[in-house]
Design an enzyme around this catalytic site. Sequence first.
Site, mmCIF file in Angstrom:
data_model
loop_
_atom_site.group_PDB
_atom_site.id
_atom_site.type_symbol
_atom_site.label_atom_id
_atom_site.label_comp_id
_atom_site.label_asym_id
_atom_site.label_seq_id
_atom_site.Cartn_x
_atom_site.Cartn_y
_atom_site.Cartn_z
ATOM 1 C CE1 TYR A 68 -13.413 4.057 -8.693
ATOM 2 C CE2 TYR A 68 -15.806 4.199 -8.669
ATOM 3 C CZ TYR A 68 -14.635 3.608 -8.225
ATOM 4 O OH TYR A 68 -14.689 2.576 -7.323
ATOM 5 N NE ARG B 140 -27.240 5.374 -5.409
ATOM 6 C CZ ARG B 140 -28.244 5.882 -6.143
ATOM 7 N NH1 ARG B 140 -29.402 5.243 -6.255
ATOM 8 N NH2 ARG B 140 -28.083 7.033 -6.778
ATOM 9 C CB SER C 108 -12.630 4.849 -5.249
ATOM 10 O OG SER C 108 -12.187 4.958 -3.929
ATOM 11 C CB ALA D 163 -3.967 -0.421 -4.767
ATOM 12 C CG PHE E 250 -27.340 15.775 -2.413
ATOM 13 C CD1 PHE E 250 -26.995 17.100 -2.654
ATOM 14 C CD2 PHE E 250 -26.551 15.033 -1.547
ATOM 15 C CE1 PHE E 250 -25.873 17.666 -2.052
ATOM 16 C CE2 PHE E 250 -25.435 15.585 -0.939
ATOM 17 C CZ PHE E 250 -25.100 16.908 -1.187
ATOM 18 C CG PHE F 74 -24.371 -2.735 -6.261
ATOM 19 C CD1 PHE F 74 -23.697 -3.710 -6.990
ATOM 20 C CD2 PHE F 74 -25.393 -2.056 -6.901
ATOM 21 C CE1 PHE F 74 -24.032 -4.000 -8.317
ATOM 22 C CE2 PHE F 74 -25.758 -2.342 -8.215
ATOM 23 C CZ PHE F 74 -25.073 -3.310 -8.920
ATOM 24 C CG ASN F 75 -23.731 2.174 -2.325
ATOM 25 O OD1 ASN F 75 -24.271 1.759 -3.340
ATOM 26 N ND2 ASN F 75 -23.398 3.427 -2.171
ATOM 27 C CG ASP G 20 -2.098 0.918 1.110
ATOM 28 O OD1 ASP G 20 -1.879 2.127 0.921
ATOM 29 O OD2 ASP G 20 -3.251 0.435 1.186
#
Length: 332
Positions: free
Chosen positions: A142, A222, A78, A75, A209, A170-171, A32
């Site tokens: 991205y 989401r 994002s 790595a 938002f 996804f999230n 890293d």
Amino acid sequence: MGSILVTGGAGYIGSHTVRVLLAQGAQVVVLDSLVTGHKEAVPAEVPFYLGDICDAGLVKTIVESQEVEAVIHFAARSLVGESMAKPDLYFYENTAKTNLFVSNLLQLGVNKIVFSSTAAVYGLPETVPISEESPTSPINPYGLSKLMIEASFHWLEKAYGLKWVALRYFNAAGASLDGSIGEEHLPETHLIPLVLKAALGQRDAIQVFGTDYNTLDGTCIRDYIHVLDLAEAHVLALKALDQQSNSGVYNVGTGQGYSVLQVITSAKKVTGIDIPVVEVARRSGDPDVLIAKVAKIEKTFGLKTRYSDLETIIASAWRWHQNNPDGYKSKS
Ligand SMILES: NC(=O)c1ccc[n+]([C@@H]2O[C@H](COP(=O)([O-])OP(=O)(O)OC[C@H]3O[C@@H](n4cnc5c(N)ncnc54)[C@H](O)[C@@H]3O)[C@@H](O)[C@H]2O)c1
């Protein structure tokens, strides 16, 4: 058995995956650059190499000295907004460097890789839930920087026998159950940490938002997966890589969605704090609903999520934020 090289192992998802690998008895080594990661997030017993994935000499040293047999490659940069402002940075950091890194791995005889891809490859989906066969049409650099790597893997497989899995997350959300490691992105752009920072009084309010989306309560929906379930998906993918026929792209989510307001309501319940909310205008490029179709990963790898109900996600993240209100001590 050789070791598993985890690039980006000091980052949010990487550090949780390192712990899951260790718990299952794997030999792990981390590479890293700490550009966004935190050294403290890596357990002291794990060999840690500070450096860049494009440093061919360092990669050779790690692969040879640690007898690396497979790689989990987190790595990357994002931040979607940053990628819009600096697309060249994303094509260099995510696409060019990964291409070079994988080419070096293949020359060193390492041909198994699990790669962090993203739901951003789909862009604005025509139908939900989104399956792996849905058209890919990223609306930001991205997403494209990751999609180009997926596409390159098809050709590296044909030419050199690369065995690969690209996990389209996804999230990712939540933290380790003991709250010792968790999510800290600088700047933070993800909903759950932002809500919890508002709960801690570190932000005046949480901004919502848009409340006029085509959803039950008007806010975006989401698909959130607990970072420990996501980590488990990598371990399962790694095991499945022994069979070349498993190479390919896989969604990783739960197949279930929560709206922004549902997340906030749950966070109020978990924290017991009446988190201030401010409704503001929509942002451009936010689809109403993003939910994964997860049949492929469930069927092929046997992934069963265990921690991805909203309450467990938020309770674990809250423990992390309460224990570490200022995040990690080392700031990258
Ligand atoms: N967090 C999410 O919800 C999400 C969703 C979809 C995809 N992803 C992908 O998952 C991966 C991990 O995301 P994260 O949220 O843990 O991010 P993160 O920023 O916390 O972790 C990335 C890690 O990679 C390291 N790194 C970056 N460039 C490097 C380089 N060139 N050489 C060596 N190390 C480098 C950073 O220092 C950091 O420790 C990324 O590839 C990201 O695109 C994340």
